[in-house]
Design a protein around this motif. Structure first.
Motif, mmCIF file in Angstrom:
data_model
loop_
_atom_site.group_PDB
_atom_site.id
_atom_site.type_symbol
_atom_site.label_atom_id
_atom_site.label_comp_id
_atom_site.label_asym_id
_atom_site.label_seq_id
_atom_site.Cartn_x
_atom_site.Cartn_y
_atom_site.Cartn_z
ATOM 1 N N GLN A 187 47.452 48.541 45.282
ATOM 2 C CA GLN A 187 47.345 47.957 46.891
ATOM 3 C C GLN A 187 48.109 46.620 46.932
ATOM 4 O O GLN A 187 48.125 45.931 45.983
ATOM 5 N N ASN A 188 48.544 46.423 48.112
ATOM 6 C CA ASN A 188 49.207 45.372 48.620
ATOM 7 C C ASN A 188 49.034 45.109 50.383
ATOM 8 O O ASN A 188 48.691 46.018 50.887
ATOM 9 N N ALA A 189 49.527 44.069 50.845
ATOM 10 C CA ALA A 189 49.590 43.981 52.352
ATOM 11 C C ALA A 189 50.104 45.105 52.811
ATOM 12 O O ALA A 189 49.655 45.459 54.071
ATOM 13 N N THR A 198 45.277 45.418 43.232
ATOM 14 C CA THR A 198 46.639 45.487 43.258
ATOM 15 C C THR A 198 47.283 46.339 41.865
ATOM 16 O O THR A 198 48.347 46.943 41.885
ATOM 17 N N GLU A 210 46.884 39.178 47.959
ATOM 18 C CA GLU A 210 46.855 40.123 46.913
ATOM 19 C C GLU A 210 46.660 39.255 45.416
ATOM 20 O O GLU A 210 47.359 38.489 45.064
ATOM 21 N N ASP A 242 45.392 39.031 41.175
ATOM 22 C CA ASP A 242 45.693 39.535 39.973
ATOM 23 C C ASP A 242 44.150 40.490 39.699
ATOM 24 O O ASP A 242 43.233 39.471 39.444
#
Length: 306
Positions: free
Chosen positions: A254-256, A249, A278, A280
Motif C-alpha cells: 500500500q502507498n498513497a 506498505t 507511508e 515502514d
C-alpha cells in the motif's frame, strides 16, 4: 517483516501478559554461570538469574533482536527468530517466535533466551531444562519500552550502553513532540492492513499518536476488539481523517497512489492534501530503539498538514 495479522495478535496478547512485566533488576554475585557470576533481572516471568556476560543469546523477538544489537550485545546473539530482519547482520534463523519449539532453541546451546510472548509454553519448557529466559512482553506504554531496554542491558553486561540508548530515545522523542505544534482538531487513521484493521488510542501505537494531540477515528468503532478494530470502507470515508498512516506498505504493497485508487478514497482530505504517510511496517509495529523514527514520521506529518 512481521505479518500484520500476526502483529495484531501479538500486540493483543502482549497487552494481556504485560501486567506482570518489566521493572529493573539487581546486580548479583552468586557463583555459577559464565565466569562464575550472575545477575538477576526482574522480567514478566519473575526474577531471572542469568550469567553476568551471556555468550550465547537466542532472541525470539524482532524488537528485542534490534535492542540487543543497539546496546552492543549483537556479537553475543547466536540465533534470532525468522522475523528478526533488522539489523541486516542479525543471525536470522528458522526459529519461530509464534510457534516456538523448545528443542530447536535448545539446540543452539543458549545461556540466555529472550522472548516477547510465552506461546506454546516456551518459558516453562526452557526453565525446566535450566535455560534462563527473559520474558519481556509487548510494551503498553513508553516507560515500559525504556524499562525493557534497560533490562536487556543489565542481562547482557551492557548496562551503560542501554542507558545511553534510552537517554537518546527519550531526548529525541521529547524534542520531536515539542517541535510539532499540537495537532488540535486533527484526526487520523492508522492502517494495519488493506483489510482496514486499525488501532485505537488504548494501544501502545495509539498512545504514541496521542502525544501529538491527534484524534483517532477508530476509537468509536472499537467493539470489544481489544484495541484493534476492523473498520469498514464506509466508516473511514464518513470520518474523512486529516491524516492517514499506512503501516502496510511492505506486507500489502500500500502507498498513497494505491490509496487514491480505492473506490471513493480520492476525495478524502488526507489524499487531496498530501496527508497520506507511508510508514515502514516494521518500525511502526515494534517498540524498540527505532521508535523515534516512527515518532518523527508522525511529527513531520502534523507539521505538513497544519
Amino acid at each position: 517483516m512481521r505479518p500484520v495479522r500476526s502483529f495484531v495478535a501479538v500486540m493483543a496478547i502482549g497487552a494481556v501478559l504485560a501486567a506482570g512485566a518489566c521493572g529493573g533488576g539487581d546486580d548479583g554475585s552468586e557463583k555459577g554461570g559464565s565466569g562464575g557470576k550472575t545477575v538477576t533481572v526482574q522480567a514478566a516471568n519473575g526474577a531471572v538469574t542469568v550469567p553476568a556476560n551471556p555468550k550465547r543469546i537466542v532472541s525470539l523477538s524482532p524488537t528485542h533482536t534490534e535492542t540487543l544489537f543497539a546496546i552492543g550485545a549483537g556479537k553475543q546473539v547466536v540465533a534470532a527468530d525468522d522475523y528478526s530482519n533488522y539489523p541486516p547482520n542479525a543471525p536470522r534463523t528458522k526459529l519461530s517466535g509464534f510457534k516456538p519449539n523448545a528443542e530447536a532453541v535448545i539446540a543452539y546451546k543458549p545461556d540466555l533466551v529472550v522472548v516477547s510472548d510465552d506461546l506454546n509454553g516456551i518459558v516453562k519448557a526452557l526453565e525446566k531444562v535450566k535455560v534462563p529466559v527473559l520474558f519481556e512482553p509487548a510494551a503498553s506504554k513508553l516507560d515500559e519500552v525504556y524499562d525493557e531496554i534497560n533490562d536487556l542491558g543489565q542481562a547482557t553486561g551492557h548496562t551503560a550502553e542501554a542507558t545511553k540508548v534510552v537517554t537518546g530515545m527519550r531526548t529525541t522523542i521529547e524534542q520531536t513532540v515539542a517541535a510539532s505544534s499540537k495537532a488540535k482538531g486533527l484526526t487520523y487513521y492508522h492502517e494495519l492492513d488493506n483489510q482496514l484493521h486499525s488501532v485505537t488510542s488504548s494501544t501502545f501505537v495509539g498512545q504514541v499518536y496521542g502525544m501529538f494531540g491527534l484524534r483517532n477515528i477508530a476509537d468509536e468503532a472499537d467493539k470489544a476488539s481489544g484495541g484493534y478494530p476492523h473498520l469498514s470502507r464506509e466508516y473511514v470515508l464518513k470520518e474523512d481523517p486529516d491524516l492517514i498512516f499506512l503501516a502496510d506498505t511492505k506486507c500489502c504493497g500500500q502507498n498513497a497512489a494505491a490509496l487514491a485508487k480505492r473506490p471513493g478514497w480520492s476525495v478524502l482530505d488526507a489524499v487531496k492534501n498530501k496527508g497520506v504517510v507511508e510508514l515502514d511496517d516494521d518500525i511502526a509495529s515494534r517498540w524498540g530503539p527505532r521508535l523515534p523514527e516512527f515518532v518523527k514520521a508522525i511529527g513531520d506529518a502534523v507539521q505538513r498538514v497544519q
